[in-house]
Design a protein around this motif. Structure first.
Motif, PDB file in Angstrom:
ATOM      1  N   VAL A  63       0.704  -1.260  -0.035  1.00 20.10           N
ATOM      2  CA  VAL A  63      -0.002   0.122  -0.079  1.00 20.10           C
ATOM      3  C   VAL A  63       0.765   1.221   0.045  1.00 20.10           C
ATOM      4  O   VAL A  63       0.499   2.237  -0.654  1.00 20.10           O
ATOM      5  CB  VAL A  63      -0.933   0.062   1.157  1.00 20.10           C
ATOM      6  N   GLU A  64       1.899   1.513   0.878  1.00 19.09           N
ATOM      7  CA  GLU A  64       2.952   2.388   0.914  1.00 19.09           C
ATOM      8  C   GLU A  64       3.619   2.687  -0.317  1.00 19.09           C
ATOM      9  O   GLU A  64       3.662   3.669  -0.964  1.00 19.09           O
ATOM     10  CB  GLU A  64       3.826   2.117   1.960  1.00 19.09           C
ATOM     11  N   TYR A 120       1.176   4.072  -2.972  1.00 16.93           N
ATOM     12  CA  TYR A 120       0.724   5.428  -2.648  1.00 16.93           C
ATOM     13  C   TYR A 120       1.847   6.569  -2.952  1.00 16.93           C
ATOM     14  O   TYR A 120       1.583   7.203  -3.479  1.00 16.93           O
ATOM     15  CB  TYR A 120       0.534   5.451  -1.251  1.00 16.93           C
ATOM     16  N   ARG A 121       2.955   6.073  -2.806  1.00 17.01           N
ATOM     17  CA  ARG A 121       4.190   6.983  -3.013  1.00 17.01           C
ATOM     18  C   ARG A 121       4.103   7.068  -4.526  1.00 17.01           C
ATOM     19  O   ARG A 121       4.319   8.097  -4.868  1.00 17.01           O
ATOM     20  CB  ARG A 121       5.527   6.445  -2.278  1.00 17.01           C
ATOM     21  N   SER A 178       1.201   8.925  -5.961  1.00 19.53           N
ATOM     22  CA  SER A 178       1.029  10.270  -5.522  1.00 19.53           C
ATOM     23  C   SER A 178       1.866  11.133  -6.229  1.00 19.53           C
ATOM     24  O   SER A 178       1.564  12.299  -6.714  1.00 19.53           O
ATOM     25  CB  SER A 178       1.085  10.396  -3.864  1.00 19.53           C
ATOM     26  N   GLU A 211      -3.194  13.956 -12.024  1.00 21.90           N
ATOM     27  CA  GLU A 211      -3.979  12.713 -11.873  1.00 21.90           C
ATOM     28  C   GLU A 211      -4.538  12.046 -12.874  1.00 21.90           C
ATOM     29  O   GLU A 211      -4.614  10.951 -12.982  1.00 21.90           O
ATOM     30  CB  GLU A 211      -5.229  13.382 -10.752  1.00 21.90           C
ATOM     31  N   CYS A 269      -2.693   8.694 -14.033  1.00 20.93           N
ATOM     32  CA  CYS A 269      -2.543   7.700 -13.183  1.00 20.93           C
ATOM     33  C   CYS A 269      -3.358   6.546 -13.366  1.00 20.93           C
ATOM     34  O   CYS A 269      -4.604   6.570 -13.698  1.00 20.93           O
ATOM     35  CB  CYS A 269      -2.865   7.965 -11.848  1.00 20.93           C
ATOM     36  N   LEU A 323      -5.805   1.427  -0.243  1.00 22.23           N
ATOM     37  CA  LEU A 323      -5.291   2.624  -0.700  1.00 22.23           C
ATOM     38  C   LEU A 323      -6.254   3.556  -1.010  1.00 22.23           C
ATOM     39  O   LEU A 323      -6.131   4.863  -0.784  1.00 22.23           O
ATOM     40  CB  LEU A 323      -4.456   2.229  -2.341  1.00 22.23           C
ATOM     41  N   ARG A 325      -6.872   6.329   1.498  1.00 24.40           N
ATOM     42  CA  ARG A 325      -5.951   7.326   1.306  1.00 24.40           C
ATOM     43  C   ARG A 325      -6.311   8.540   0.236  1.00 24.40           C
ATOM     44  O   ARG A 325      -5.970   9.567   0.269  1.00 24.40           O
ATOM     45  CB  ARG A 325      -4.398   6.930   1.425  1.00 24.40           C
ATOM     46  N   LEU A 326      -6.443   7.811  -1.015  1.00 23.76           N
ATOM     47  CA  LEU A 326      -6.385   8.510  -1.950  1.00 23.76           C
ATOM     48  C   LEU A 326      -7.994   9.125  -2.353  1.00 23.76           C
ATOM     49  O   LEU A 326      -8.121  10.286  -2.832  1.00 23.76           O
ATOM     50  CB  LEU A 326      -6.191   7.726  -3.235  1.00 23.76           C
ATOM     51  N   SER A 361     -10.351  10.106  -6.822  1.00 25.99           N
ATOM     52  CA  SER A 361      -8.915   9.468  -7.458  1.00 25.99           C
ATOM     53  C   SER A 361      -8.992   7.939  -7.742  1.00 25.99           C
ATOM     54  O   SER A 361      -8.451   7.564  -8.840  1.00 25.99           O
ATOM     55  CB  SER A 361      -7.987   9.945  -6.328  1.00 25.99           C
ATOM     56  N   MET A 362      -9.740   7.376  -6.861  1.00 26.86           N
ATOM     57  CA  MET A 362      -9.504   5.756  -7.354  1.00 26.86           C
ATOM     58  C   MET A 362     -10.296   5.360  -8.496  1.00 26.86           C
ATOM     59  O   MET A 362      -9.845   4.477  -9.372  1.00 26.86           O
ATOM     60  CB  MET A 362     -10.282   5.149  -6.221  1.00 26.86           C
TER      61      MET A 362
END
Length: 320
Positions: free
Chosen positions: A234-235, A238-239, A242, A250, A253, A288, A291-292, A296-297
């Motif tokens: 997930v991290e 995300y990194r 983002s 955006e 992505c 994720l 967080r987004l 965005s997803m």
């Protein structure tokens, strides 16, 4: 939507051993449970098969058509925009052709017209090796004088432009990437990450990411561990996502998960990908999403890649 999967390489191998209905047996349940609606299937020829690249690619196309015939209620090959619309309004999962390395057509780029009639939408001039068209990414970092596109490469690019194909930058080296960007053809990177976060030659530099976003393309997040630089799925996602949104916007992505560990042809006992299946990936994507955010997803998972695919598909199946 997943912008990159090497399933045809696996299907071709299994069908040569007598298996049939491979995608439905080994992948369908996973694709449905994870919500994959469109899967981009690459035509990939390994180093041992390069001398018969056209034959191998044609066999993989034949396998794709047979898989569609055997599972017509569940799978459909998307060849044009009407097919895409029918797929999205049905329960079937759509399969789209890409070419990961243009060795099958490097001696005669006009052969791209046949593959286009089969729905080819994205063309990578190279895999991570040199061919007659261009230099791929130098994974060994030992090439002293990497080149850009050759004269044959420029000819293939112009044929691709005339057919409306989008050029995939994922395996192309930096000089070749810059040549393609300058050419003005539609571009994307189906399965690459951000080099500024993970310094691997398969990842893209920020100026190249920015160019893809500026030109309306997308970059598909690649879940191969060496390209992510984090053991936390997930991290890691995300990194990179983002950062891509910051550099390219955006709208650039997408996902190109490149899940090879799931296939016998690629898995050699040591796990290299963040996920062994699309279902594993979907579980991480749910986290994720917290967080987004939902908007965005939605763009990441479907809106952005579908927009680019629609632009790369012909309005109707072209004649050969």
């Amino acid at each position: 939507m997943d912008l990159h999967c090497d399933v045809l390489y696996e299907v071709s191998r299994r069908r040569r051993m007598g298996e049939r209905d491979v995608i439905r047996r080994i992948m369908l349940q996973d694709l449905r449970s994870s919500g994959v609606k469109v899967l981009v299937c690459s035509l990939f020829v390994d180093d041992q098969g390069v001398h018969r690249a056209l034959q191998e690619a044609l066999h993989q196309v034949w396998c794709l058509l047979e898989e569609e015939r055997e599972a017509r209620e569940d799978l459909m090959v998307i060849r044009d925009r009407d097919d895409l619309r029918r797929c999205l309004s049905s329960r079937r999962i759509g399969l789209v052709l890409s070419m990961e390395g243009a060795e099958p057509v490097q001696d005669d780029p006009e052969l791209l017209r046949f593959f286009r009639s089969m729905g080819l939408s994205f063309l990578a001039l190279t895999w991570s090796r040199r061919n007659r068209l261009a230099d791929g990414v130098d994974l060994t970092r030992t090439v002293r004088s990497p080149g850009g596109l050759s004269a044959q490469g420029v000819s293939a690019l112009e044929t691709a432009r005339s057919l409306g194909l989008a050029l995939d930058l994922s395996h192309l080296n930096d000089p070749g990437t810059e040549d393609v960007i300058r050419s003005g053809v539609p571009i994307l990177a189906t399965h690459s990450n951000c080099r500024s976060l993970c310094d691997h030659p398969r990842n893209l530099a920020d100026p190249h990411l920015e160019a893809i976003g500026r030109r309306g393309g997308v970059v598909g997040f690649n879940a191969h561990g060496a390209f992510v630089g984090s053991d936390d799925p997930v991290e890691g996602m995300y990194r990179h996502i983002s950062h891509l949104a910051l550099v390219a916007g955006e709208a650039a992505c997408a996902l190109g998960l490149d899940l090879c560990d799931r296939f016998d042809a690629f898995f050699h006992g040591e796990r290299r990908d963040l996920f062994m299946s699309h279902r594993e990936a979907s579980q991480a994507l749910q986290v994720l999403g917290g967080r987004l955010g939902a908007r965005s997803m939605g763009r990441l998972l479907m809106d952005n890649p579908i927009r680019v695919l629609e632009g790369a598909l012909p309005s109707s199946v072209p004649s050969v």
